[in-house]
Design an enzyme around this catalytic site. Structure first.
Site, PDB file in Angstrom:
ATOM      1  N   LYS A 190     -12.708  79.976 -86.704  1.00  0.00           N
ATOM      2  CA  LYS A 190     -13.043  78.567 -86.876  1.00  0.00           C
ATOM      3  C   LYS A 190     -12.034  77.759 -86.068  1.00  0.00           C
ATOM      4  O   LYS A 190     -10.918  78.226 -85.817  1.00  0.00           O
ATOM      5  CB  LYS A 190     -12.941  78.191 -88.365  1.00  0.00           C
ATOM      6  CG  LYS A 190     -13.737  76.981 -88.740  1.00  0.00           C
ATOM      7  CD  LYS A 190     -15.153  77.329 -89.178  1.00  0.00           C
ATOM      8  CE  LYS A 190     -15.947  76.092 -89.511  1.00  0.00           C
ATOM      9  NZ  LYS A 190     -17.317  76.384 -89.907  1.00  0.00           N
ATOM     10  N   GLY A 204     -30.434  67.076-102.268  1.00  0.00           N
ATOM     11  CA  GLY A 204     -30.217  66.815-100.840  1.00  0.00           C
ATOM     12  C   GLY A 204     -31.426  67.230-100.024  1.00  0.00           C
ATOM     13  O   GLY A 204     -31.714  68.419 -99.869  1.00  0.00           O
ATOM     14  N   GLY A 206     -31.938  66.815 -96.774  1.00  0.00           N
ATOM     15  CA  GLY A 206     -31.573  66.669 -95.364  1.00  0.00           C
ATOM     16  C   GLY A 206     -32.326  67.699 -94.553  1.00  0.00           C
ATOM     17  O   GLY A 206     -33.457  68.070 -94.895  1.00  0.00           O
ATOM     18  N   ASN A 207     -31.689  68.198 -93.515  1.00  0.00           N
ATOM     19  CA  ASN A 207     -32.363  69.170 -92.650  1.00  0.00           C
ATOM     20  C   ASN A 207     -32.789  70.416 -93.421  1.00  0.00           C
ATOM     21  O   ASN A 207     -33.945  70.812 -93.389  1.00  0.00           O
ATOM     22  CB  ASN A 207     -31.424  69.574 -91.508  1.00  0.00           C
ATOM     23  CG  ASN A 207     -31.245  68.419 -90.548  1.00  0.00           C
ATOM     24  OD1 ASN A 207     -32.188  67.720 -90.223  1.00  0.00           O
ATOM     25  ND2 ASN A 207     -30.018  68.210 -90.108  1.00  0.00           N
ATOM     26  N   VAL A 208     -31.853  71.020 -94.125  1.00  0.00           N
ATOM     27  CA  VAL A 208     -32.156  72.263 -94.840  1.00  0.00           C
ATOM     28  C   VAL A 208     -33.083  71.977 -96.032  1.00  0.00           C
ATOM     29  O   VAL A 208     -34.097  72.661 -96.225  1.00  0.00           O
ATOM     30  CB  VAL A 208     -30.852  72.942 -95.323  1.00  0.00           C
ATOM     31  CG1 VAL A 208     -31.160  74.160 -96.174  1.00  0.00           C
ATOM     32  CG2 VAL A 208     -29.981  73.327 -94.136  1.00  0.00           C
TER      33      VAL A 208
END
Ligand code: NAD
Length: 347
Positions: A80, A180, A182-184
């Site tokens: 990361k 949520g 959102g995208n997912v």
């Protein structure tokens, strides 16, 4: 904090510090493990209040990537990067180019990708300096938005949980709360709605929420009431640390299975969900579809292989649930153990 002792405690291989005076880049790249392959993981740009916090974050996140790749069955290690700064004010293409050069110097030991505070555009700028980057736009030959694949994996994970906990294979009539959209969350609702699931959804974005209510015939619930919803499955698809002492005691679902990263609050007791009889799908296992999709650019996996590996999340979870029952440990601990066994087996 002492960097070396911190690295040793979590078994990191290397940590690299980068500074570029001209662009103002201040970056840290942590390579946790390259045992299974190059260390892949996104670059987070965040306005950390101290270098120490940035270092702690990159050490924690890179280790998480090792476990995620191992359980997804990928030939990848974990890494990361963090860039210290406010992505809305401090970020420039020059800075991203300087970061790209830093990644290039590592000669493929670390492969970067998008994360909080970095975008597809940033990845294409980094790509001008190094090939060791994924998540570049489709127009550059990249794999594009990973969210649909992530949602597919979460859907497979919910199937595995329902079979394990409720002993049924059909999702028809199941009640699922999605936190949520959102995208997912949106794509996940699509999968579930098509299988006859009754959806209870929440989002702090009212426009998005109402659009999903219309699209999926879902029932809207307030952001805080979602924890009390009378459902079979709670699917966190927004923020991290949503499973804490306060919320776990309220959850009525017998399954927690969603796409959000780091769902377990750091101070939550390891067996808090297990004690309440809630089956938990470890977040980094069930949401690995995004990594499987993004890494396909580097691992030369075809679209078919990406979907096969994502669908395998179903069987990986089955294996975790079985071993967890045999060894009497919570599912997320069992998952860590299985990941460590895969890595040790490869050493
Ligand atoms: P997103 O930003 O598109 O969606 C998050 C949604 O959650 C937004 O609609 C936002 O309004 C809503 N939200 C924020 N706070 C909320 C709250 N308190 N209550 C209810 N809703 C709230 O992000 P995403 O790409 O869909 O990712 C969702 C989660 O899944 C994140 O934790 C992310 O790290 C994780 N994840 C995403 C992917 C991927 O492929 N996108 C892969 C792995 C993990």
């Amino acid at each position: 904090m002492h960097t070396l002792s911190e690295m040793m405690s979590k078994n990191h291989e290397r940590v690299y510090f980068g500074y570029d005076k001209a662009s103002g880049l201040k970056a840290i790249i942590a390579v946790h493990s390259t045992v299974l392959g190059p260390a892949l993981g996104g670059t987070r740009m965040w306005d950390y209040s101290s270098e120490e916090l940035a270092l702690q974050d990159v050490l924690r996140l890179s280790r998480g990537m090792t476990y995620k790749a191992a359980m997804a069955g990928l030939a990848l290690g974990g890494g990361k990067a963090v860039i210290i700064g406010d992505s809305t004010k401090d970020k420039t293409d020059d800075m991203m180019r300087a970061f790209g050069r830093m990644v290039e110097e590592l000669d493929g030991k670390y492969i970067t990708a998008e994360d909080v505070g970095t975008t597809e555009h940033d990845m294409s700028v980094i790509y001008s300096q190094t090939r060791h980057v994924t998540g570049i736009p489709k127009s550059f030959g990249g794999s594009g938005d990973p969210s649909p694949v992530t949602a597919r994996g979460v859907y497979q994970g919910i199937r595995a949980c329902v079979k394990e906990s409720m002993r049924v294979t059909s999702l028809d009539g199941l009640r699922v709360a999605v936190q949520g959209i959102g995208n997912v969350g949106w794509y996940l609702c699509g999968y579930l709605h098509a299988r006859g699931v009754k959806l209870f959804i929440t989002d702090i974005n009212e426009y998005r929420l109402q659009a999903a209510v219309k699209q999926f015939g879902a029932t809207a619930v307030g952001p805080d009431e979602i924890y009390d919803a009378d459902v079979d499955v709670f699917a966190p698809c927004a923020l991290g640390a949503v499973l804490n002492d306060n919320t776990v005691s309220r959850i009525r679902a017998r399954i927690v299975a969603g796409g959000a990263n780091n769902q377990l609050a750091p101070d939550l007791a390891d067996d808090a969900l297990m004690r309440r009889g809630i089956l938990y799908a470890p977040d980094y296992v069930i949401n690995a579809g995004g990594l499987i999709s993004a890494s396909s650019e580097k691992l030369n996996h075809s679209n078919r292989e990406v979907l096969e590996k994502t669908d395998n999340i179903y069987y990986t979870l089955e294996r975790i649930f079985k071993s967890s029952a045999v060894e009497g440990v919570p599912t997320h601990i069992m998952s860590d153990r299985l990941a460590e066994r895969r890595i040790q087996g490869a050493v």
